[in-house]
Design a protein around this motif. Sequence first.
Motif, short mmCIF file in Angstrom:
data_model
loop_
_atom_site.label_atom_id
_atom_site.label_comp_id
_atom_site.label_asym_id
_atom_site.label_seq_id
_atom_site.Cartn_x
_atom_site.Cartn_y
_atom_site.Cartn_z
N THR A 36 4.42 -5.49 10.99
CA THR A 36 5.50 -6.33 10.48
C THR A 36 5.13 -7.81 10.57
O THR A 36 5.39 -8.59 9.65
CB THR A 36 6.79 -6.06 11.28
OG1 THR A 36 7.10 -4.67 11.22
CG2 THR A 36 7.95 -6.86 10.73
N TRP A 39 2.71 -8.55 7.82
CA TRP A 39 3.41 -8.68 6.52
C TRP A 39 4.07 -10.05 6.42
O TRP A 39 4.05 -10.68 5.36
CB TRP A 39 4.45 -7.57 6.42
CG TRP A 39 5.41 -7.75 5.29
CD1 TRP A 39 5.23 -7.40 3.98
CD2 TRP A 39 6.71 -8.34 5.37
NE1 TRP A 39 6.32 -7.73 3.24
CE2 TRP A 39 7.26 -8.32 4.07
CE3 TRP A 39 7.47 -8.89 6.41
CZ2 TRP A 39 8.52 -8.83 3.78
CZ3 TRP A 39 8.73 -9.39 6.13
CH2 TRP A 39 9.24 -9.36 4.83
N SER A 43 3.46 -13.03 3.69
CA SER A 43 4.58 -12.95 2.75
C SER A 43 4.58 -14.06 1.71
O SER A 43 5.10 -13.89 0.60
CB SER A 43 5.90 -12.94 3.53
OG SER A 43 6.03 -14.14 4.29
N ASP A 51 -1.52 -6.02 1.03
CA ASP A 51 -2.05 -4.71 0.59
C ASP A 51 -3.56 -4.61 0.83
O ASP A 51 -4.08 -3.52 1.04
CB ASP A 51 -1.76 -4.51 -0.90
CG ASP A 51 -0.28 -4.30 -1.16
OD1 ASP A 51 0.41 -3.80 -0.26
OD2 ASP A 51 0.19 -4.66 -2.26
N SER A 119 5.20 0.69 7.50
CA SER A 119 4.33 -0.05 6.59
C SER A 119 4.59 0.32 5.13
O SER A 119 4.62 -0.56 4.26
CB SER A 119 2.85 0.23 6.93
OG SER A 119 2.56 -0.18 8.24
N VAL A 120 4.79 1.61 4.87
CA VAL A 120 4.92 2.06 3.48
C VAL A 120 6.35 1.89 2.96
O VAL A 120 6.56 1.42 1.83
CB VAL A 120 4.47 3.53 3.36
CG1 VAL A 120 4.74 4.06 1.96
CG2 VAL A 120 2.98 3.63 3.69
N THR A 121 7.34 2.27 3.76
CA THR A 121 8.73 2.27 3.26
C THR A 121 9.41 0.92 3.41
O THR A 121 10.13 0.48 2.51
CB THR A 121 9.56 3.34 3.99
OG1 THR A 121 9.60 3.04 5.39
CG2 THR A 121 8.96 4.72 3.78
N LEU A 123 7.80 -2.20 4.53
CA LEU A 123 6.98 -3.37 4.21
C LEU A 123 6.32 -3.28 2.84
O LEU A 123 5.71 -4.25 2.39
CB LEU A 123 5.90 -3.55 5.30
CG LEU A 123 6.41 -3.63 6.74
CD1 LEU A 123 5.26 -3.82 7.72
CD2 LEU A 123 7.42 -4.76 6.89
N GLY A 124 6.44 -2.12 2.19
CA GLY A 124 5.97 -1.99 0.81
C GLY A 124 4.46 -1.96 0.68
O GLY A 124 3.92 -2.40 -0.35
N ASP A 126 1.16 -0.92 -0.59
CA ASP A 126 0.87 -0.21 -1.83
C ASP A 126 -0.34 0.69 -1.67
O ASP A 126 -1.40 0.25 -1.22
CB ASP A 126 0.62 -1.24 -2.94
CG ASP A 126 0.63 -0.59 -4.30
OD1 ASP A 126 1.21 0.51 -4.43
OD2 ASP A 126 0.05 -1.16 -5.24
N THR A 210 -6.27 2.98 -0.60
CA THR A 210 -5.58 1.92 -1.35
C THR A 210 -6.15 1.77 -2.76
O THR A 210 -5.49 1.19 -3.62
CB THR A 210 -5.73 0.56 -0.62
OG1 THR A 210 -7.10 0.15 -0.62
CG2 THR A 210 -5.21 0.65 0.80
#
Length: 245
Positions: A36, A39, A43, A51, A119-121, A123-124, A126, A210
């Motif tokens: 987090t 990220w 940001s 990513d 991380s996936v749900t 923080l998005g 990819d 990725t």
Amino acid sequence: MSPRVTLAVAGRVLAQIRHDHRTLAMLLLVPALLMTLLWWIFSEVPGGAFDRAGPGLLALFPFVIMFLVTSVTTLRERSGGTLERLLSMPMDKPDFLFGYALAFGLMAALQSVVAVVVSVTLLGLDLAGPVWLLTVVAVADAVLGTSLGLFVSAFARSEFQAVQFMPVFVVPQMLLCGLLVPRDTMPTVLEAISDVLPLSYAVDAMQTLTRTSETTEVWQDLGVVAGFVVVGLALGAATLRRRTP
């Protein structure tokens, strides 16, 4: 080696962790919190920096935390005299070591699932490959840290010495695993060294997921990581001392 004794050791370790709330929180939450923070740092940076850097660090964080916690916890058993008393009982060294590996492997699995889900749900992060395979790689990487932590604990005489092994066992892998620059762009000697370091293959597997949904290379890298786990546990069992000097 007895499965009953191994499971008993694993149950004892899990009971200790359950009652140590700070260690439990560190094991389960710290990798997700560090992702987090990463990220947040990226940001405001354009171009999908999170990513690009996220998968490699998702491999690194569980590895470092499990190495540190496992080595220090095992040394605490030795310095407190518990390890010597346990090994004076009808217990083989592999029973103790694999019991520890089983308990911390379970914690590593839970830790990795939390970090990947966040991380996936949330923080998005990819991905081109399947999320479940990313979780498998993260679990294997955390178990690798556990295996090396158990191996290192055989050589350290105190918890402080166990921490001192980090610059020897962990930092070179962090620098050479491909996080800073692609491994194939390193000087030839450094690339050759990185080829024999296990964290390189975990980071390669993460980064492959990725880029593409093709999983053949990921499974090959996972096989190498699994081999290092087995070798680490075998060396740990062979070098574990029954008596504390």
